[in-house]
Design an enzyme around this catalytic site. Structure first.
Site, PDB file in Angstrom:
ATOM      1  N   HIS A 156       0.833  -1.222   0.000  1.00 48.97           N
ATOM      2  CA  HIS A 156       0.000   0.000   0.000  1.00 48.97           C
ATOM      3  C   HIS A 156       0.862   1.264   0.000  1.00 48.97           C
ATOM      4  O   HIS A 156       0.454   2.300   0.522  1.00 48.97           O
ATOM      5  CB  HIS A 156      -0.944   0.040   1.205  1.00 48.97           C
ATOM      6  CG  HIS A 156      -1.686  -1.244   1.426  1.00 48.97           C
ATOM      7  ND1 HIS A 156      -2.874  -1.534   0.801  1.00 48.97           N
ATOM      8  CD2 HIS A 156      -1.382  -2.320   2.189  1.00 48.97           C
ATOM      9  CE1 HIS A 156      -3.275  -2.746   1.173  1.00 48.97           C
ATOM     10  NE2 HIS A 156      -2.385  -3.247   2.009  1.00 48.97           N
ATOM     11  N   SER A 277      15.158  21.859 -16.088  1.00 47.37           N
ATOM     12  CA  SER A 277      13.975  22.692 -16.284  1.00 47.37           C
ATOM     13  C   SER A 277      14.405  24.003 -16.914  1.00 47.37           C
ATOM     14  O   SER A 277      15.497  24.514 -16.631  1.00 47.37           O
ATOM     15  CB  SER A 277      13.318  22.952 -14.926  1.00 47.37           C
ATOM     16  OG  SER A 277      12.523  24.114 -14.990  1.00 47.37           O
ATOM     17  N   LYS A 283      16.420  21.978 -10.795  1.00 47.78           N
ATOM     18  CA  LYS A 283      15.749  20.720 -11.140  1.00 47.78           C
ATOM     19  C   LYS A 283      16.601  19.748 -11.940  1.00 47.78           C
ATOM     20  O   LYS A 283      17.375  20.136 -12.806  1.00 47.78           O
ATOM     21  CB  LYS A 283      14.490  21.025 -11.968  1.00 47.78           C
ATOM     22  CG  LYS A 283      13.458  21.767 -11.187  1.00 47.78           C
ATOM     23  CD  LYS A 283      12.562  20.830 -10.435  1.00 47.78           C
ATOM     24  CE  LYS A 283      11.290  20.743 -11.230  1.00 47.78           C
ATOM     25  NZ  LYS A 283      10.377  19.786 -10.795  1.00 47.78           N
ATOM     26  N   GLU A 290       9.777   8.819 -17.027  1.00 48.59           N
ATOM     27  CA  GLU A 290       8.399   9.279 -17.261  1.00 48.59           C
ATOM     28  C   GLU A 290       7.950   8.970 -18.690  1.00 48.59           C
ATOM     29  O   GLU A 290       6.814   8.574 -18.934  1.00 48.59           O
ATOM     30  CB  GLU A 290       8.293  10.783 -16.988  1.00 48.59           C
ATOM     31  CG  GLU A 290       8.397  11.111 -15.499  1.00 48.59           C
ATOM     32  CD  GLU A 290       8.559  12.603 -15.221  1.00 48.59           C
ATOM     33  OE1 GLU A 290       8.348  13.423 -16.146  1.00 48.59           O
ATOM     34  OE2 GLU A 290       8.918  12.948 -14.077  1.00 48.59           O
TER      35      GLU A 290
END
Ligand code: ARG
Length: 464
Positions: A156, A277, A283, A290
């Site tokens: 979980h 970024s 970043k 992704e």
């Protein structure tokens, strides 16, 4: 507009109809399979006395030259031809004249395209298998280094019990190994040759289908000629296997994205596999993970598209079947690229061992083991569960880990606890006492690693 079938027509094809019908823009990638299939066909025609040796040799030489010219860039495949089959035949006739007009004896584009697609897919199945093998090697390398790297195992998405990084990677090893087994099964079922089925009902020429099958490295001919031209099951099976591979990669990517986040910091993706970024200088984003996760959708899409295309097609060949190509090619390219990039990313990732083991230590992942300690001292498990539950609640209020409570604090909740509780609930004990088959204990993992190594040294599953 170069077509193979003008004879019975009195008018030119409408321009838009021609364009809508043509497949050259995407089936040109089958040029090698088309030439190889034609060469086998011609050898068989000669063996059966349907072509002379002279005609055979002229055609073989012509096809070899076309192949060489396409590969060197001297000859470009243009959209003035309807499909790759027309391109090859027209070019052959240009080069060698009348003998070229005999190439298509006893053949239809229906069995020709069925063969081309099967040859192409068979090679892709082997390519994917090789890429999975590369990934498994990287996974095994990580496992070998991290049989003692403690981390929390989750259920979980909540910390559950301590495991090791080797154990976690072992789960992915199993997944990708199953993917290879699936590819091997597909190869076995698909490796039969449709050539010689003609348009649908075979031909009146005395073709030797066994011989062409053998020349092209198939186990034998597809039994039924109607099935031979209309079957795309192997492609559906392959797209389904590719979808499962992407599902596995996507789950792995999701974990890497989480582990690479500022909150987890379990891993650091190498600079070569990260992106920045345009506005936020601090970043370093996990774009590759992704994108692989994101591209899973288009591979599932190709599977659904082909299943849907085929569901209403009566036997045998119908033009709908031309739709088997574009999305399938896209899916194959997508999975191959995803596997290469994912393997590179995993191979260069840094695992932050301290963060991982700290996280395991500070999440009550040893609570089950504390309960087991009580059970081993005669307390029934249900009571032990309740006692440790109270200990956890107490520790949360004190902002402490179970390991940091004093013996007095333990004994205030249950007098059964003795000084050896600390040893019993250390992360190392928790992991290394788990020695049942498939568990994370070091000895068990080392045995699994030995078996995995032997499996990888055993060779390629998607080959005969
Ligand atoms: N481009 C077609 C395909 O991909 C080739 C077969 C054409 N056959 C025909 N009877 N029109 O399916």
């Amino acid at each position: 507009m170069a077509q193979l079938w003008g004879g019975r027509f009195t008018k030119e094809t409408d321009r838009l109809v021609y364009q809508f019908n043509a497949s050259i823009s995407f089936d040109q990638r089958l040029y090698r399979q088309d030439a190889e299939g034609s060469m086998a066909h011609v050898r068989m025609l000669k063996k059966q006395g349907i072509l002379t040796e002279e005609e055979q040799n002229q055609i073989l030489q012509g096809l070899q030259e076309i192949l060489a010219d396409v590969e060197s860039g001297k000859l470009t495949i243009t959209d003035e031809y309807e499909d790759i089959h027309s391109f090859m035949e027209a070019n052959l006739i240009d080069r060698i004249g009348d003998a070229g007009k005999k190439l298509h004896t006893g053949r239809s584009r229906n069995d020709q395209v069925a063969l081309d697609m099967r040859l192409y897919t068979r090679a892709e199945v082997q390519k994917t298998d090789g890429l999975l093998q590369d990934l498994l090697k990287v996974l095994l390398g990580i496992m070998e280094k991290h049989t003692e790297t403690i981390m929390p195992g989750f259920t979980h998405l909540q910390k559950a019990q301590p495991i090791t990084l080797a154990h976690h990677m072992g789960a992915y090893f199993e997944m990708f190994r199953r993917d290879r087994l699936r590819l091997g099964d597909i190869y076995e079922r698909m490796n039969y040759c449709p050539l010689g089925a003609g348009a649908l009902a075979g031909t009146t020429y005395p073709l030797d289908r066994e011989y062409t099958a053998e020349l092209l490295d198939f186990y034998g001919p597809v039994e039924n000629s109607m099935d031979a031209v209309s079957d795309r099951d192997y492609l559906i099976e392959y797209l389904s296997a590719l979808s499962t591979i992407m599902m596995h990669l996507s789950r792995f990517c999701e974990e890497i994205i989480l582990w690479n986040s500022n909150e987890y910091q379990f891993v650091e993706i190498d600079d070569a596999y990260s992106t920045g970024s345009s506005i936020m200088p601090q970043k370093k984003n996990p774009d590759i993970a992704e994108l692989v996760r994101g591209k899973t959708g288009r591979v599932y899409g190709a599977l659904m598209a082909l299943l849907t295309t085929l569901k209403g097609i009566p036997l045998a060949y119908n033009k709908d079947m031309q739709e088997d190509k574009e999305m399938a090619f896209d899916a194959m390219d997508t999975v191959n690229k995803s596997l290469v990039l994912f393997t590179g990313m995993l191979d260069t990732i840094t695992f932050c061992k301290e963060r991982m083991s700290d996280s395991a230590r500070h999440g009550f992942t040893n609570a089950t083991d504390a309960a087991d300690y009580l059970v081993n001292h005669g307390v029934p498990f249900r009571d032990a569960h309740g006692i440790v539950g109270q200990l956890v609640l107490y520790s949360i209020r004190q902002k402490k880990a179970l390991d940091d409570l004093s013996l007095e604090e333990y004994q205030a909740i249950s007098p059964v606890f003795e000084a050896d509780i600390y040893e019993a609930i250390s992360m190392e004990t928790c992991v290394n006492k788990r020695l049942t088959v498939g568990a994370p204990g070091k000895a068990t993992m080392e045995e699994a690693i030995r078996a995995y190594r032997a499996y990888l040294e055993g060779g390629c599953s998607a080959e005969k």
